[in-house]
Design a protein around this motif. Sequence first.
Motif, PDB file in Angstrom:
ATOM      1  N   SER A 285      30.695  48.372  33.761  1.00 51.52           N
ATOM      2  CA  SER A 285      29.964  48.030  34.984  1.00 51.52           C
ATOM      3  C   SER A 285      29.400  46.610  34.969  1.00 51.52           C
ATOM      4  O   SER A 285      29.023  46.075  36.016  1.00 51.52           O
ATOM      5  N   SER A 286      29.344  45.978  33.768  1.00 51.29           N
ATOM      6  CA  SER A 286      28.808  44.613  33.697  1.00 51.29           C
ATOM      7  C   SER A 286      29.815  43.582  34.208  1.00 51.29           C
ATOM      8  O   SER A 286      29.451  42.441  34.477  1.00 51.29           O
ATOM      9  N   ILE A 287      31.076  43.983  34.336  1.00 46.02           N
ATOM     10  CA  ILE A 287      32.117  43.073  34.835  1.00 46.02           C
ATOM     11  C   ILE A 287      32.163  43.183  36.357  1.00 46.02           C
ATOM     12  O   ILE A 287      32.530  44.220  36.908  1.00 46.02           O
ATOM     13  N   LYS A 288      31.762  42.134  37.018  1.00 44.65           N
ATOM     14  CA  LYS A 288      31.575  42.167  38.461  1.00 44.65           C
ATOM     15  C   LYS A 288      32.862  41.942  39.247  1.00 44.65           C
ATOM     16  O   LYS A 288      33.024  42.444  40.352  1.00 44.65           O
ATOM     17  N   PHE A 289      33.777  41.134  38.695  1.00 44.81           N
ATOM     18  CA  PHE A 289      35.025  40.871  39.401  1.00 44.81           C
ATOM     19  C   PHE A 289      36.068  40.342  38.421  1.00 44.81           C
ATOM     20  O   PHE A 289      35.769  40.010  37.272  1.00 44.81           O
ATOM     21  N   GLY A 290      37.311  40.272  38.894  1.00 44.74           N
ATOM     22  CA  GLY A 290      38.401  39.766  38.076  1.00 44.74           C
ATOM     23  C   GLY A 290      39.002  38.513  38.691  1.00 44.74           C
ATOM     24  O   GLY A 290      39.048  38.377  39.924  1.00 44.74           O
ATOM     25  N   LEU A 291      39.458  37.612  37.830  1.00 46.86           N
ATOM     26  CA  LEU A 291      40.130  36.389  38.266  1.00 46.86           C
ATOM     27  C   LEU A 291      41.516  36.331  37.653  1.00 46.86           C
ATOM     28  O   LEU A 291      41.687  36.651  36.465  1.00 46.86           O
ATOM     29  N   ILE A 292      42.486  35.920  38.437  1.00 47.78           N
ATOM     30  CA  ILE A 292      43.822  35.661  37.906  1.00 47.78           C
ATOM     31  C   ILE A 292      44.121  34.179  38.097  1.00 47.78           C
ATOM     32  O   ILE A 292      44.069  33.657  39.219  1.00 47.78           O
ATOM     33  N   PHE A 293      44.392  33.489  36.985  1.00 47.86           N
ATOM     34  CA  PHE A 293      44.850  32.102  37.034  1.00 47.86           C
ATOM     35  C   PHE A 293      46.367  32.151  37.007  1.00 47.86           C
ATOM     36  O   PHE A 293      46.958  32.706  36.070  1.00 47.86           O
ATOM     37  N   SER A 294      47.011  31.572  37.991  1.00 49.72           N
ATOM     38  CA  SER A 294      48.465  31.728  38.093  1.00 49.72           C
ATOM     39  C   SER A 294      49.101  30.536  38.785  1.00 49.72           C
ATOM     40  O   SER A 294      48.416  29.603  39.227  1.00 49.72           O
ATOM     41  N   MET A 295      50.425  30.613  38.902  1.00 51.17           N
ATOM     42  CA  MET A 295      51.175  29.628  39.678  1.00 51.17           C
ATOM     43  C   MET A 295      51.383  30.107  41.110  1.00 51.17           C
ATOM     44  O   MET A 295      52.076  29.466  41.891  1.00 51.17           O
ATOM     45  N   ASP A 296      50.797  31.245  41.442  1.00 52.63           N
ATOM     46  CA  ASP A 296      50.831  31.785  42.801  1.00 52.63           C
ATOM     47  C   ASP A 296      49.917  30.918  43.684  1.00 52.63           C
ATOM     48  O   ASP A 296      48.743  30.746  43.370  1.00 52.63           O
ATOM     49  N   PRO A 297      50.423  30.367  44.784  1.00 54.55           N
ATOM     50  CA  PRO A 297      49.610  29.447  45.606  1.00 54.55           C
ATOM     51  C   PRO A 297      48.510  30.122  46.417  1.00 54.55           C
ATOM     52  O   PRO A 297      47.661  29.436  46.988  1.00 54.55           O
ATOM     53  N   ARG A 298      48.502  31.458  46.465  1.00 55.15           N
ATOM     54  CA  ARG A 298      47.455  32.141  47.231  1.00 55.15           C
ATOM     55  C   ARG A 298      46.088  31.875  46.610  1.00 55.15           C
ATOM     56  O   ARG A 298      45.941  31.828  45.395  1.00 55.15           O
ATOM     57  N   VAL A 299      45.093  31.728  47.464  1.00 56.79           N
ATOM     58  CA  VAL A 299      43.725  31.468  47.014  1.00 56.79           C
ATOM     59  C   VAL A 299      42.809  32.527  47.602  1.00 56.79           C
ATOM     60  O   VAL A 299      42.846  32.780  48.807  1.00 56.79           O
ATOM     61  N   GLY A 300      42.015  33.165  46.740  1.00 60.02           N
ATOM     62  CA  GLY A 300      41.040  34.118  47.239  1.00 60.02           C
ATOM     63  C   GLY A 300      41.310  35.543  46.786  1.00 60.02           C
ATOM     64  O   GLY A 300      42.040  35.786  45.814  1.00 60.02           O
ATOM     65  N   GLU A 301      40.741  36.494  47.503  1.00 56.10           N
ATOM     66  CA  GLU A 301      40.783  37.910  47.109  1.00 56.10           C
ATOM     67  C   GLU A 301      42.140  38.518  47.462  1.00 56.10           C
ATOM     68  O   GLU A 301      42.546  38.535  48.618  1.00 56.10           O
ATOM     69  N   ILE A 302      42.853  39.003  46.447  1.00 56.63           N
ATOM     70  CA  ILE A 302      44.176  39.598  46.669  1.00 56.63           C
ATOM     71  C   ILE A 302      44.149  41.101  46.474  1.00 56.63           C
ATOM     72  O   ILE A 302      45.148  41.784  46.724  1.00 56.63           O
ATOM     73  N   ALA A 303      43.024  41.633  46.009  1.00 57.31           N
ATOM     74  CA  ALA A 303      42.782  43.064  45.865  1.00 57.31           C
ATOM     75  C   ALA A 303      41.265  43.218  45.767  1.00 57.31           C
ATOM     76  O   ALA A 303      40.559  42.234  45.505  1.00 57.31           O
ATOM     77  N   PRO A 304      40.716  44.419  45.977  1.00 57.56           N
ATOM     78  CA  PRO A 304      39.261  44.570  45.893  1.00 57.56           C
ATOM     79  C   PRO A 304      38.692  44.074  44.558  1.00 57.56           C
ATOM     80  O   PRO A 304      39.120  44.513  43.493  1.00 57.56           O
ATOM     81  N   LYS A 305      37.793  43.095  44.617  1.00 57.05           N
ATOM     82  CA  LYS A 305      37.129  42.496  43.466  1.00 57.05           C
ATOM     83  C   LYS A 305      38.075  41.724  42.545  1.00 57.05           C
ATOM     84  O   LYS A 305      37.700  41.360  41.438  1.00 57.05           O
ATOM     85  N   ILE A 306      39.287  41.437  43.005  1.00 65.66           N
ATOM     86  CA  ILE A 306      40.267  40.671  42.222  1.00 65.66           C
ATOM     87  C   ILE A 306      40.640  39.425  43.011  1.00 65.66           C
ATOM     88  O   ILE A 306      41.077  39.520  44.168  1.00 65.66           O
ATOM     89  N   PHE A 307      40.490  38.254  42.391  1.00 63.67           N
ATOM     90  CA  PHE A 307      40.747  36.986  43.068  1.00 63.67           C
ATOM     91  C   PHE A 307      41.836  36.216  42.338  1.00 63.67           C
ATOM     92  O   PHE A 307      41.936  36.267  41.105  1.00 63.67           O
ATOM     93  N   ASN A 308      42.642  35.494  43.102  1.00 61.46           N
ATOM     94  CA  ASN A 308      43.663  34.624  42.519  1.00 61.46           C
ATOM     95  C   ASN A 308      43.255  33.164  42.681  1.00 61.46           C
ATOM     96  O   ASN A 308      42.791  32.752  43.752  1.00 61.46           O
ATOM     97  N   LEU A 309      43.424  32.388  41.599  1.00 60.23           N
ATOM     98  CA  LEU A 309      43.142  30.956  41.644  1.00 60.23           C
ATOM     99  C   LEU A 309      44.308  30.196  41.003  1.00 60.23           C
ATOM    100  O   LEU A 309      44.581  30.368  39.815  1.00 60.23           O
ATOM    101  N   PRO A 310      45.038  29.383  41.769  1.00 61.99           N
ATOM    102  CA  PRO A 310      46.124  28.596  41.181  1.00 61.99           C
ATOM    103  C   PRO A 310      45.617  27.654  40.097  1.00 61.99           C
ATOM    104  O   PRO A 310      44.547  27.051  40.248  1.00 61.99           O
ATOM    105  N   VAL A 311      46.381  27.508  39.030  1.00 65.29           N
ATOM    106  CA  VAL A 311      45.898  26.758  37.871  1.00 65.29           C
ATOM    107  C   VAL A 311      45.711  25.283  38.167  1.00 65.29           C
ATOM    108  O   VAL A 311      44.944  24.595  37.453  1.00 65.29           O
ATOM    109  N   TRP A 312      46.353  24.747  39.191  1.00 58.07           N
ATOM    110  CA  TRP A 312      46.177  23.316  39.470  1.00 58.07           C
ATOM    111  C   TRP A 312      44.775  23.013  40.010  1.00 58.07           C
ATOM    112  O   TRP A 312      44.402  21.855  40.152  1.00 58.07           O
ATOM    113  N   ASN A 313      43.992  24.034  40.280  1.00 61.26           N
ATOM    114  CA  ASN A 313      42.634  23.819  40.762  1.00 61.26           C
ATOM    115  C   ASN A 313      41.598  23.745  39.639  1.00 61.26           C
ATOM    116  O   ASN A 313      40.427  23.503  39.916  1.00 61.26           O
TER     117      ASN A 313
END
Length: 314
Positions: A285-313
């Motif tokens: 319960s201490s983990i509030k959300f998940g981040l995925i660093f990827s080559m996927d250009p999508r930015v933001g929430e891609i599933a509940p509490k899961i966010f995608n951030l492209p690595v070039w950022n």
Amino acid sequence: AHKGKIKFWIWGSSARPTKRERAETLAGRVFTKILMPLSQSEIEQQESIIPSLNTPHKLFDRSGPEPLDYLEKLKKTFSQSLLPEAYLAEKQADAHALLESYQSTYLENEIRRENLVRDIGSFQRFLTLAASEDTTIVNHTAQAKVLGLSPPTIQNYYDILEDTFIITQLPAYSGSLRVQTSKSPKIYFADAGLARFIAGERGEIEPATRKFGNLLESFVLEEIKKQIEYHQLPWKLFYLRTKTNVEVDLIIQTPGATIATEIKSSKKVDHQDILPLKKLIQWDSSIKFGLIFSMDPRVGEIAPKIFNLPVWNL
């Protein structure tokens, strides 16, 4: 006359003696700064958004599209390293000559001259093996068998690499989990390209390969470490692997939130990539959300509490 008016810059050619002398003679009177290989923010000449990782609403407001030459820069990073002179070399052959000199100087100045090991040949073979296993969980027993050494010697060699700033030993995460997890540390070299060179690999690496994924994982981890150091962030880093093989690449503990992260080289993050993060959020319960660093250009929430951030950022 000395109150804030005189500053001393202290450095040395050998990391262990410099650290020891600082601790023995300057305890409480000195600030320590570690200079690492070039960071992505330095190369791109822009402020890193890594210090904002624990505040997603700020994070995604500052993200941008993929630069036209980003993949080529990654390939250069993985073939020439981010050591300044090697990265800035115009020819790959010149970069490799610099990396060869770096490796030889390290073995001579840091290891042989300081008498850190009895058998420099065994240590050199270990260094090559360790570099080839960058981003993996350490198995001292298996490595000892391969090299004809004892597990305690392997542990000592890893400690030497960490003391001389060549690797990071990432500890296992436990948190409030009620599942059995691996306890051995996970190893990351301070530079993915340098590790690849020491392992004997040369040339460019194809993006759609498992090796590229491992290199990207090492790259992202070290980018985060650089910004933690440079911004003096009170963050702690861990990894997770359960006995049932649920694995999360990186867990970032910050004062505001604990973040579970995955690092993917794919251009399209899919459901399978998200599953480990979903499970960990359910378990702890201490983990509030998940981040995925990827080559996927999508930015933001891609599933509940899961966010995608492209690595070039980063």
